[in-house]
Structure formats: C-alpha cells, structure tokens
Design a protein around this motif. Structure first.
Motif, PDB file in Angstrom:
ATOM      1  N   LYS A 263       0.823  -1.208   0.000  1.00 24.54           N
ATOM      2  CA  LYS A 263       0.000   0.000   0.000  1.00 24.54           C
ATOM      3  C   LYS A 263       0.860   1.261   0.000  1.00 24.54           C
ATOM      4  N   SER A 264       1.925   1.248   0.806  1.00 28.04           N
ATOM      5  CA  SER A 264       2.727   2.459   0.942  1.00 28.04           C
ATOM      6  C   SER A 264       3.643   2.694  -0.249  1.00 28.04           C
ATOM      7  N   THR A 265       3.780   1.718  -1.143  1.00 24.53           N
ATOM      8  CA  THR A 265       4.628   1.890  -2.326  1.00 24.53           C
ATOM      9  C   THR A 265       3.820   1.943  -3.613  1.00 24.53           C
ATOM     10  N   CYS A 266       2.484   2.042  -3.516  1.00 28.82           N
ATOM     11  CA  CYS A 266       1.662   2.112  -4.734  1.00 28.82           C
ATOM     12  C   CYS A 266       1.355   3.565  -5.069  1.00 28.82           C
ATOM     13  N   ASP A 267       0.549   3.773  -6.072  1.00 25.38           N
ATOM     14  CA  ASP A 267       0.174   5.107  -6.525  1.00 25.38           C
ATOM     15  C   ASP A 267      -0.578   5.837  -5.405  1.00 25.38           C
ATOM     16  N   PRO A 268      -0.071   6.945  -4.881  1.00 31.11           N
ATOM     17  CA  PRO A 268      -0.753   7.652  -3.788  1.00 31.11           C
ATOM     18  C   PRO A 268      -2.116   8.199  -4.177  1.00 31.11           C
ATOM     19  N   ALA A 269      -2.398   8.287  -5.482  1.00 32.66           N
ATOM     20  CA  ALA A 269      -3.708   8.763  -5.920  1.00 32.66           C
ATOM     21  C   ALA A 269      -4.762   7.673  -5.895  1.00 32.66           C
ATOM     22  N   HIS A 270      -4.337   6.410  -5.735  1.00 35.16           N
ATOM     23  CA  HIS A 270      -5.285   5.302  -5.708  1.00 35.16           C
ATOM     24  C   HIS A 270      -5.641   4.980  -4.260  1.00 35.16           C
ATOM     25  N   PRO A 271      -6.907   4.660  -3.968  1.00 35.13           N
ATOM     26  CA  PRO A 271      -7.296   4.412  -2.565  1.00 35.13           C
ATOM     27  C   PRO A 271      -6.624   3.206  -1.935  1.00 35.13           C
ATOM     28  N   PHE A 272      -6.016   2.317  -2.738  1.00 29.25           N
ATOM     29  CA  PHE A 272      -5.281   1.201  -2.149  1.00 29.25           C
ATOM     30  C   PHE A 272      -4.129   1.698  -1.280  1.00 29.25           C
ATOM     31  N   SER A 273      -3.664   2.914  -1.520  1.00 33.77           N
ATOM     32  CA  SER A 273      -2.529   3.454  -0.774  1.00 33.77           C
ATOM     33  C   SER A 273      -2.902   3.835   0.658  1.00 33.77           C
ATOM     34  N   LYS A 274      -4.170   3.868   0.989  1.00 36.08           N
ATOM     35  CA  LYS A 274      -4.596   4.361   2.299  1.00 36.08           C
ATOM     36  C   LYS A 274      -4.268   3.381   3.422  1.00 36.08           C
ATOM     37  N   PHE A 275      -3.900   3.932   4.568  1.00 32.60           N
ATOM     38  CA  PHE A 275      -3.653   3.156   5.780  1.00 32.60           C
ATOM     39  C   PHE A 275      -5.007   2.739   6.347  1.00 32.60           C
TER      40      PHE A 275
END
Length: 527
Positions: free
Chosen positions: A198-210
């Motif tokens: 999650k922390s290394t994916c596209d920050p614009a995609h919601p998968f990046s959220k903690f």
C-alpha cells in the motif's frame, strides 16, 4: 526474507417469522417502531444442489436492502451477516482508519439497547458469538446464536444499522482499542506485507490508504480540524451506511415465510436511512462534518453505479463513472519494481504480482482459475514439481497462484513461492523459472483450439467436472460460515439472485470456452 516483484504488463491496462422483542419495538422518545418493511422483489428459484436440504429465498425490501433467507429446520444454530459496500477506500485522506473505527463503534449501543455490552452479552448468554471486519471496499458484521434466540438477536443486530448511538464517550475509549489493534498488527508479517504494498503504490489510488487507524490518524490535528471523533463517525455512517449498499443473509429454523416476515420487521427502521438519489463515493449526504475526498469519491463512483436492476430480476454491470477510465494501484513507473522485507518470524517467500483486469472480467471465461490451476499444479513436469522435487537442492517447498487482491477497477494476480534457504539465495533464478512456466502456458494457449478456454479441452472439462461435483456433493457448511460468504457474494456485479449458490462452481460449456480471455490474461504476466 520476503522478496516481491511487481511486473509491468506488456500492454497498457485498461483503466479500468418471529416477533421482535419488546425493547426493539421502541425507538427513541418512546415512539412505536415503524411498520414492517414491504418486500418489493422475491426470487424463489435459486439453483441449489440436489442433496441440499436447506431452502432459499432472495428478497429485496422497499428500503433497498437485499436479503438471502435460508431455512434449515434441522439446525440447532442460527446466524446472520450483513455487509455494507464501503470500506477503508472511502476513508478521507486525512482521517485514515475511519471506516474501521466506525465498524468498532457500531457495536457500542443503540437507541433501543443503549448499554454498550447489550448485544455481546445477549449473544453470549445464548451460545453464540459475533464479530466484524473492515475490508478495502466492504465492511461486514455477523453473529451466530442458538436457533431459538434468532428473532431477538436479529432485532438487536438490526438496530445497529437503524439507530446506532455513536456516543462521544464511547468514541474516546474505542480509539484506544483501534490503536491497540494497530500495535498488534506491527508484529504480523501478513499485515506488514499488506502495508508495504500500500505504501509503495500510486498515492492517488485508494489502495494506498492506511486501513487500521491509530490515535494519531483518528485523533490528531488533521482529524480534529474536521470535527470530534464521534462526529466524524456519525458523518461516515450517514454518508455510507445506506440500505441500498447493504446485503443480508439469515439462516434459521423458521420456514421461509416466517424468516421473510422477521427480516421485514427487524429491518423496518432502515427506511429512514434511504437517501434519494443514492450518492456515490464519499460525497457528504448529511449536514455533519464534510468527508469529501477526491480520490475515494472518484473510485467509489464506479462501485455505486456498477449494477442496475433489470426487469427479470437479474443484475447487469454498467459504467458508474461516466465512461472515465480508472487506473489500477500502480503507475507505469512503479511496475517492474522489486521490494524486499525482513520478516518478524522466520519465513522465506517470493511473490510475483501483476496488475490484471478486475476480477469480474474473468467470471465467464474462468481465465484466472485456469491459469491458477496450471501454475499451481503439483503434477510431474509442473513448476511446483520442478522447484520442490526435481532440482537438487530444492529451491521451494510450495507454489500457489491466483488473484491476491481484487478491486473495483483491477485486480492483482500473483504466483507465490515458499522458498528454501537455497531458493532465497537464488530468488532471481526462481523468478526466471516462474516466467518460463508462464511462457510455456502462453504458448499452449496460443496453439489451443476453441473449446478449452485456451488449454487443451480435457483440462477445462476436468476443472468443470470437479467444480460440478464439489457443488453437488459439498458437505453442509456451518451456519455462520454460510451467511458470511453469501452476504459478501451478493455484492458481486452481474450476479443473478438465482445463481447465488452455484455461480462460483459454474464453467462455460465447450461451445463458449473461447481461448481469447486466457491469452489476454497471460499477455499481462510479463516482467
């Protein structure tokens, strides 16, 4: 250690009947409970196995709640599960963990049952258990109980969603519970892997959220600027907990007519939660603290509009984002990367991940299942055989393949290899062997005739036969597991109610088993 490889595709991805307990018959202020919800759709012709002694009915209430009813006169246990189509993807960017925090708060008292322990104590006194989870795009609640306690248990359960108190003092205490869960997860390798991705994916995609939340994310300055914690929970609930986003599965001893009546009475209070029109994503639906978040709203718009009811009772997938393309969780620059992680416990694993189309794109062809079956096979000559038995010393102890993560806009297909110490030292060689197996499968699919789905027809026929036998002769599953699985499955886009039980076991017949979907999938599995 763990080694991850994120592969770049060869072509650009498309962005793709009892009575309610007396206490439950009252609302705040002593007002009488609303009349039982009316049933607007009923489906009785649900395909089930010939040996299945349970009976089934799918209904939709006037609030939009969809429910699957299961009657089992011989069961000494009853169970229910409700799943809401919202999860941590809908968290505001500056209040990470709000969906999970809301899930915790839902158990802590309702207008009809204000004591925080009322539900858990009732379930415990009647031989049952309860729990909940917060996923990426869904949140689920469930309980199991002695069969004779179902009517009252269901009334108490329904009050979670119609009249939760979500109190300030409860929020202060429950934030500590969420933070404790976050701290426990720090020692879980599976959670660490999840967060690393999650922390290394596209920050614009919601998968990046903690996803979990902590005291810092839920009670820090950024969250406080939006409002008090209990106010944020209230606003999230009012925004996302809409009956048309909910599915319910109930199993009990009662006949189907009685179960339908029980559900109608228990969930009548949901009518006051209906928003018209149903607004997508994290767009604020209440006058409470605004929870708009651009990335979550854009992503969730596809979810909210991805299904529409048809006159024959089936559901058809459609575009819910005005034709706009949605990206998967990784940018072009991030694909083809290598991540390494030092585990807390001794473990050695290589996992290769590829972005592919969303899972529903492969439902009819079963392309992901065919690829998983071949790449995870243990027969002589397979990748598993090569890595675990043929090579000396062995480089692996197991190999598995399949969809690891599924999103509304894409999914991640993976091959996971449990490595020996020698395999860890030679992980690049293991990766090459994995790609060699994929290359051979790709060549087979390219030469395969129609009728096998991209493989020799006997392979598809074997998988289809095994699936049919698994459906027809499956052992009867325990009630709680059944309702949890089916409440979740009811959110599947394109799933007709009559196929709720049989869909996972269905395979296309030979005339419709075209090789193109498997070929297209395999073209994405490149370095």
């Amino acid at each position: 250690g763990f080694v991850f490889a994120r592969a770049a595709p060869a072509r650009a991805l498309r962005r793709c009947g009892g009575k309610l307990p007396r206490a439950a018959a009252r609302l705040s202020g002593g007002a009488a409970a609303p009349a039982a919800a009316a049933t607007t759709r009923v489906v009785d012709d649900i395909v089930s196995a010939a040996l299945d002694r349970r009976s089934y009915r799918w209904v939709e209430l006037d609030s939009g709640l969809r429910a699957l009813l299961i009657s089992d006169a011989n069961s000494d246990k009853a169970a229910a599960a409700l799943e809401v189509k919202t999860g941590h993807f809908d968290d505001p960017a500056d209040v990470a963990g709000l969906a999970h925090f809301t899930e915790h708060m839902m158990f802590l008292g309702t207008e009809s049952f204000p004591d925080e322990r009322s539900f858990k104590d009732f379930i415990g006194r009647h031989g049952g258990s309860s729990n909940a989870f917060t996923g990426m795009e869904s949140t689920g609640y469930h309980f199991g109980v002695n069969a004779n306690a179902l009517p009252e248990a269901l009334g108490r359960f329904a009050s979670f969603f119609a009249e939760p108190l979500l109190r300030e003092d409860s929020a202060r205490r429950e934030m500590q519970a969420v933070h404790s869960e976050f701290q426990r997860n720090l020692q879980s390798d599976q959670r660490r892997i999840f967060q690393l991705l999650k922390s290394t994916c596209d920050p614009a995609h919601p998968f990046s959220k903690f996803s979990t939340g902590s005291l810092e994310t839920l009670g820090g300055a950024a969250a406080a600027a939006r409002g008090a914690p209990h106010e944020l929970v209230r606003s999230f609930f009012e925004t996302h907990y809409e009956p048309r986003r909910m599915t319910l599965c109930v199993l009990g001893q009662q006949p189907l007519d009685e179960l339908e009546e029980l559900v109608g009475k228990s969930f009548a209070g949901l009518a006051r939660l209906v928003r018209s029109p149903l607004t997508a994503g994290a767009e604020a639906l209440s006058a409470g603290p605004a929870l708009e978040d651009a990335s979550a709203g854009a992503f969730s718009a596809e979810k909210a509009g991805s299904e529409r009811a048809l006159g024959d009772g089936s559901v058809q997938s459609g575009s819910g984002h005005g034709g706009a393309a949605l990206a998967g969780p990784f940018t072009a620059a991030q694909r083809g990367g290598l991540l390494t992680m030092e585990p807390v416990r001794e473990a050695r694993m290589l996992r290769l991940l590829w972005e592919v189309e969303k899972e529903e794109a492969y439902v009819q062809s079963r392309a992901t299942r065919l690829a998983s079956a071949v790449l995870g096979s243990e027969v002589e000559g397979s990748l598993h055989w090569l890595l675990t038995r043929h090579l000396r010393p062995p480089l692996a102890t197991s190999v598995s393949a399949g969809v690891s993560y599924s999103f509304s806009d894409s999914s991640l297909f993976s091959v996971a290899v449990s490595l020996t110490p020698e395999g860890l030292a030679r992980h690049e060689e293991v990766s090459e062997l994995v790609y060699g197996a994929i290359h051979l499968l790709r060549e087979t699919a390219a030469a395969a005739p129609s009728g096998g789905g991209g493989l020799p027809p006997h392979v598809r026929a074997e998988r289809a036969t095994m699936a049919r036998l698994a459906f027809e002769f499956a052992d009867e599953a325990e009630p709680l597991g059944v309702v949890k699985a089916l409440a979740s499955r009811m959110h599947t886009p394109g799933l007709a109610p009559s196929q709720i039980l049989s869909r996972p076991y269905s395979w296309p017949d030979e005339a419709r088993a075209h090789p193109a979907p498997l070929r297209e999938l395999l073209e994405l599995l490149t370095p």
